[in-house]
Scaffold this motif. Structure first.
Motif, PDB file in Angstrom:
ATOM      1  N   ASP A 188      44.907  37.412  38.379  1.00 26.29           N
ATOM      2  CA  ASP A 188      44.283  37.409  37.053  1.00 26.29           C
ATOM      3  C   ASP A 188      42.798  37.128  37.190  1.00 26.29           C
ATOM      4  O   ASP A 188      42.366  36.298  38.012  1.00 26.29           O
ATOM      5  N   LEU A 189      42.003  37.832  36.378  1.00 24.56           N
ATOM      6  CA  LEU A 189      40.555  37.654  36.383  1.00 24.56           C
ATOM      7  C   LEU A 189      40.101  37.205  34.995  1.00 24.56           C
ATOM      8  O   LEU A 189      40.596  37.693  33.974  1.00 24.56           O
ATOM      9  N   THR A 190      39.163  36.293  34.967  1.00 23.16           N
ATOM     10  CA  THR A 190      38.545  35.864  33.711  1.00 23.16           C
ATOM     11  C   THR A 190      37.266  36.657  33.520  1.00 23.16           C
ATOM     12  O   THR A 190      36.356  36.608  34.361  1.00 23.16           O
ATOM     13  N   VAL A 191      37.184  37.387  32.451  1.00 19.51           N
ATOM     14  CA  VAL A 191      36.032  38.232  32.186  1.00 19.51           C
ATOM     15  C   VAL A 191      34.990  37.392  31.465  1.00 19.51           C
ATOM     16  O   VAL A 191      35.162  36.999  30.293  1.00 19.51           O
ATOM     17  N   LEU A 192      33.895  37.097  32.162  1.00 19.40           N
ATOM     18  CA  LEU A 192      32.834  36.279  31.580  1.00 19.40           C
ATOM     19  C   LEU A 192      31.922  37.094  30.692  1.00 19.40           C
ATOM     20  O   LEU A 192      31.416  36.597  29.673  1.00 19.40           O
ATOM     21  N   ASP A 193      31.672  38.319  31.068  1.00 22.02           N
ATOM     22  CA  ASP A 193      30.767  39.179  30.298  1.00 22.02           C
ATOM     23  C   ASP A 193      31.211  40.623  30.506  1.00 22.02           C
ATOM     24  O   ASP A 193      31.575  41.011  31.616  1.00 22.02           O
ATOM     25  N   GLU A 194      31.162  41.430  29.485  1.00 23.24           N
ATOM     26  CA  GLU A 194      31.648  42.816  29.566  1.00 23.24           C
ATOM     27  C   GLU A 194      30.797  43.719  28.711  1.00 23.24           C
ATOM     28  O   GLU A 194      30.433  43.370  27.580  1.00 23.24           O
ATOM     29  N   LYS A 195      30.462  44.884  29.241  1.00 25.69           N
ATOM     30  CA  LYS A 195      29.710  45.896  28.513  1.00 25.69           C
ATOM     31  C   LYS A 195      30.649  47.024  28.087  1.00 25.69           C
ATOM     32  O   LYS A 195      31.733  47.198  28.666  1.00 25.69           O
ATOM     33  N   PRO A 196      30.266  47.840  27.109  1.00 24.12           N
ATOM     34  CA  PRO A 196      31.158  48.896  26.616  1.00 24.12           C
ATOM     35  C   PRO A 196      31.572  49.908  27.688  1.00 24.12           C
ATOM     36  O   PRO A 196      32.629  50.523  27.586  1.00 24.12           O
ATOM     37  N   ASP A 197      30.717  50.108  28.697  1.00 29.38           N
ATOM     38  CA  ASP A 197      31.069  51.100  29.728  1.00 29.38           C
ATOM     39  C   ASP A 197      32.019  50.548  30.772  1.00 29.38           C
ATOM     40  O   ASP A 197      32.394  51.248  31.713  1.00 29.38           O
ATOM     41  N   GLY A 198      32.448  49.293  30.650  1.00 32.29           N
ATOM     42  CA  GLY A 198      33.377  48.701  31.593  1.00 32.29           C
ATOM     43  C   GLY A 198      32.732  47.819  32.631  1.00 32.29           C
ATOM     44  O   GLY A 198      33.441  47.122  33.372  1.00 32.29           O
ATOM     45  N   SER A 199      31.402  47.808  32.740  1.00 30.02           N
ATOM     46  CA  SER A 199      30.729  46.907  33.678  1.00 30.02           C
ATOM     47  C   SER A 199      30.918  45.475  33.199  1.00 30.02           C
ATOM     48  O   SER A 199      30.681  45.157  32.026  1.00 30.02           O
ATOM     49  N   CYS A 200      31.349  44.603  34.075  1.00 28.18           N
ATOM     50  CA  CYS A 200      31.635  43.244  33.669  1.00 28.18           C
ATOM     51  C   CYS A 200      31.375  42.283  34.824  1.00 28.18           C
ATOM     52  O   CYS A 200      31.135  42.685  35.961  1.00 28.18           O
ATOM     53  N   ARG A 201      31.414  40.990  34.466  1.00 25.75           N
ATOM     54  CA  ARG A 201      31.319  39.933  35.465  1.00 25.75           C
ATOM     55  C   ARG A 201      32.562  39.083  35.310  1.00 25.75           C
ATOM     56  O   ARG A 201      32.923  38.666  34.206  1.00 25.75           O
ATOM     57  N   VAL A 202      33.242  38.819  36.442  1.00 26.17           N
ATOM     58  CA  VAL A 202      34.526  38.146  36.387  1.00 26.17           C
ATOM     59  C   VAL A 202      34.499  36.903  37.252  1.00 26.17           C
ATOM     60  O   VAL A 202      33.657  36.740  38.157  1.00 26.17           O
ATOM     61  N   ARG A 203      35.469  36.016  36.982  1.00 27.83           N
ATOM     62  CA  ARG A 203      35.662  34.800  37.763  1.00 27.83           C
ATOM     63  C   ARG A 203      37.112  34.765  38.234  1.00 27.83           C
ATOM     64  O   ARG A 203      38.017  35.127  37.488  1.00 27.83           O
ATOM     65  N   TRP A 204      37.329  34.341  39.451  1.00 31.77           N
ATOM     66  CA  TRP A 204      38.664  34.190  39.995  1.00 31.77           C
ATOM     67  C   TRP A 204      38.687  33.039  40.981  1.00 31.77           C
ATOM     68  O   TRP A 204      37.635  32.570  41.436  1.00 31.77           O
ATOM     69  N   PHE A 205      39.851  32.577  41.329  1.00 31.20           N
ATOM     70  CA  PHE A 205      39.987  31.474  42.283  1.00 31.20           C
ATOM     71  C   PHE A 205      40.301  32.053  43.651  1.00 31.20           C
ATOM     72  O   PHE A 205      41.258  32.815  43.819  1.00 31.20           O
ATOM     73  N   ASP A 206      39.475  31.703  44.629  1.00 26.76           N
ATOM     74  CA  ASP A 206      39.639  32.156  46.012  1.00 26.76           C
ATOM     75  C   ASP A 206      40.486  31.134  46.754  1.00 26.76           C
ATOM     76  O   ASP A 206      40.021  30.013  47.033  1.00 26.76           O
ATOM     77  N   PRO A 207      41.763  31.481  47.084  1.00 28.86           N
ATOM     78  CA  PRO A 207      42.625  30.501  47.756  1.00 28.86           C
ATOM     79  C   PRO A 207      42.214  30.232  49.198  1.00 28.86           C
ATOM     80  O   PRO A 207      42.666  29.253  49.791  1.00 28.86           O
ATOM     81  N   TYR A 208      41.384  31.090  49.767  1.00 30.51           N
ATOM     82  CA  TYR A 208      40.977  30.893  51.151  1.00 30.51           C
ATOM     83  C   TYR A 208      39.758  29.980  51.261  1.00 30.51           C
ATOM     84  O   TYR A 208      39.641  29.197  52.201  1.00 30.51           O
ATOM     85  N   ALA A 260      36.403  28.448  42.939  1.00 26.74           N
ATOM     86  CA  ALA A 260      36.237  29.544  41.995  1.00 26.74           C
ATOM     87  C   ALA A 260      35.008  30.358  42.359  1.00 26.74           C
ATOM     88  O   ALA A 260      33.981  29.802  42.773  1.00 26.74           O
ATOM     89  N   ARG A 261      35.148  31.680  42.195  1.00 23.05           N
ATOM     90  CA  ARG A 261      34.036  32.563  42.541  1.00 23.05           C
ATOM     91  C   ARG A 261      33.763  33.528  41.398  1.00 23.05           C
ATOM     92  O   ARG A 261      34.637  33.812  40.578  1.00 23.05           O
ATOM     93  N   GLU A 262      32.537  34.034  41.356  1.00 21.49           N
ATOM     94  CA  GLU A 262      32.137  35.001  40.350  1.00 21.49           C
ATOM     95  C   GLU A 262      31.498  36.191  41.055  1.00 21.49           C
ATOM     96  O   GLU A 262      30.848  36.040  42.091  1.00 21.49           O
ATOM     97  N   ALA A 263      31.705  37.383  40.431  1.00 21.71           N
ATOM     98  CA  ALA A 263      31.119  38.596  41.017  1.00 21.71           C
ATOM     99  C   ALA A 263      31.160  39.720  39.993  1.00 21.71           C
ATOM    100  O   ALA A 263      31.974  39.704  39.051  1.00 21.71           O
ATOM    101  N   PRO A 264      30.275  40.717  40.141  1.00 21.44           N
ATOM    102  CA  PRO A 264      30.360  41.898  39.259  1.00 21.44           C
ATOM    103  C   PRO A 264      31.664  42.663  39.543  1.00 21.44           C
ATOM    104  O   PRO A 264      32.171  42.673  40.664  1.00 21.44           O
ATOM    105  N   TYR A 265      32.167  43.334  38.531  1.00 23.52           N
ATOM    106  CA  TYR A 265      33.447  44.037  38.661  1.00 23.52           C
ATOM    107  C   TYR A 265      33.455  45.223  37.703  1.00 23.52           C
ATOM    108  O   TYR A 265      32.620  45.308  36.781  1.00 23.52           O
ATOM    109  N   ARG A 266      34.361  46.100  37.943  1.00 23.17           N
ATOM    110  CA  ARG A 266      34.528  47.272  37.063  1.00 23.17           C
ATOM    111  C   ARG A 266      35.808  47.076  36.270  1.00 23.17           C
ATOM    112  O   ARG A 266      36.913  47.300  36.771  1.00 23.17           O
ATOM    113  N   CYS A 267      35.676  46.678  35.006  1.00 28.20           N
ATOM    114  CA  CYS A 267      36.837  46.480  34.153  1.00 28.20           C
ATOM    115  C   CYS A 267      37.273  47.801  33.532  1.00 28.20           C
ATOM    116  O   CYS A 267      36.521  48.784  33.513  1.00 28.20           O
ATOM    117  N   ASP A 268      38.485  47.783  33.030  1.00 29.68           N
ATOM    118  CA  ASP A 268      39.019  48.963  32.355  1.00 29.68           C
ATOM    119  C   ASP A 268      38.571  48.945  30.904  1.00 29.68           C
ATOM    120  O   ASP A 268      39.063  48.141  30.104  1.00 29.68           O
TER     121      ASP A 268
END
Length: 319
Positions: free
Chosen positions: A38-58, A62-70
């Motif tokens: 599961d990803l937490t979408v911190l910011d999202e644009k209409p074209d699907g460009s977004c910034r997400v947060r997830w937990f890195d078990p390794y 918690a980490r954040e990075a740009p992502y391509r949302c649907d």
């Protein structure tokens, strides 16, 4: 000259490319394994460009990075409609679980690029379609030229004509062979079991038309044999497909001549004449009955037997 199997090679190449694509798909793209998170979408644009947060078990953080949302997912999964008091949205992604990039999100955008397997498949499928369609269209004129029924009828007629000629030759040869060891009785009271009388009786029963029918059969069989050799490619689908243009042209001409010969033979009743002559010339196979009938007929007209023997012993006896 045999035809060049161009479309057959095109079809083969298409199958080879598709086989390579299947092999590459089976081996895989050598990407590291990944699991869905599961990803937490911190910011999202209409074209699907977004910034997400997830937990890195390794890395245990918690980490954040740009992502391509649907961008087409339900509005209930986007902020601020998504349940929760933080005002963030929700998305799912895949976390790499092996290799030096483990803990990072899998970049779904790279999966849209065409790999070698996709290229092979895109090239192979059109080649297969071209080979199948082009090969069938090219084979159509050769398939139309198949005349298997005509060839079969001509072969049957040739065989019947050959049998009639051979049976007549056999009957004449039997008379000549018997004449070397026997002579006709001087009168009707002679030997009733004379092989010479029996051999002559077979020809008398066949009638004077047997000689004419045998001559016609020999001539017709020779002509049919030549035409059947030329028309051999038209006898079946496989032979017609393998024949070159020159052979197919000769086969078409020979088939046309065979059709005319068969029509003339049917009009003149030749198949029936050949069959009847062959049957008449086989009367001597029942030796006892033939000998009795021959003796009776000889007693009635011995002069006819002497006349027939004189004619058959001449060099031009055979047609």
């Amino acid at each position: 000259m045999r035809h060049v199997p161009f479309f057959r090679w095109v079809l083969t190449l298409g199958f080879v490319l598709c086989a390579c694509a299947v092999g590459l798909y089976a081996v895989g793209s050598n990407l590291p394994d990944a699991r869905q998170i599961d990803l937490t979408v911190l910011d999202e644009k209409p074209d699907g460009s977004c910034r997400v947060r997830w937990f890195d078990p390794y890395q245990k953080r918690a980490r954040e990075a740009p992502y391509r949302c649907d961008p087409g997912r339900s509005d209930l999964l986007k902020a601020p409609q998504y349940s929760g008091s933080d005002g963030y949205g929700w998305e799912s992604g895949f976390l790499l679980t092996e290799g030096p990039e483990r803990g990072n999100l899998e970049d779904l955008a790279t999966e849209q690029d065409l790999g070698c397997a996709d290229v092979f498949l895109l090239l192979g499928m059109p080649l297969i379609a071209l080979g199948l369609i082009g090969g069938n269209l090219r084979a159509l004129p050769r398939v139309v030229g198949v005349q298997s029924r005509l060839i079969r009828q001509a072969s049957d007629l040739s065989q019947a004509a050959t049998w009639a000629a051979q049976e007549y030759e056999r009957a004449v040869s039997a008379v000549r062979e018997a004449g070397r060891h026997d002579v006709l009785p001087r009168d009707a009271a002679g030997d009733p079991g004379s092989p010479l009388v029996t051999a002559l009786w077979v020809l008398r029963e066949a009638g004077p038309q047997a000689r004419e029918t045998a001559a016609l059969g020999r001539k017709l069989a020779s002509r049919l044999h030549r035409l059947l050799d030329d028309a051999a490619p038209a006898a079946g689908l496989r032979s017609m497909l393998q024949a070159g243009p020159a052979a197919r042209s000769s086969a078409a001409q020979a088939a046309a001549e065979l059709r005319l010969l068969l029509a003339d033979a049917e009009r003149d009743g030749l198949p029936e004449r050949f069959a009847q002559t062959s049957v008449d010339l086989l009367r001597g196979q029942d030796a006892d009955r033939a000998a009795l009938a021959a003796a009776t007929d000889f007693a009635r007209d011995p002069a006819a037997y002497r006349h027939l023997l004189a004619r058959l012993t001449q060099p031009a006896a055979l047609p």
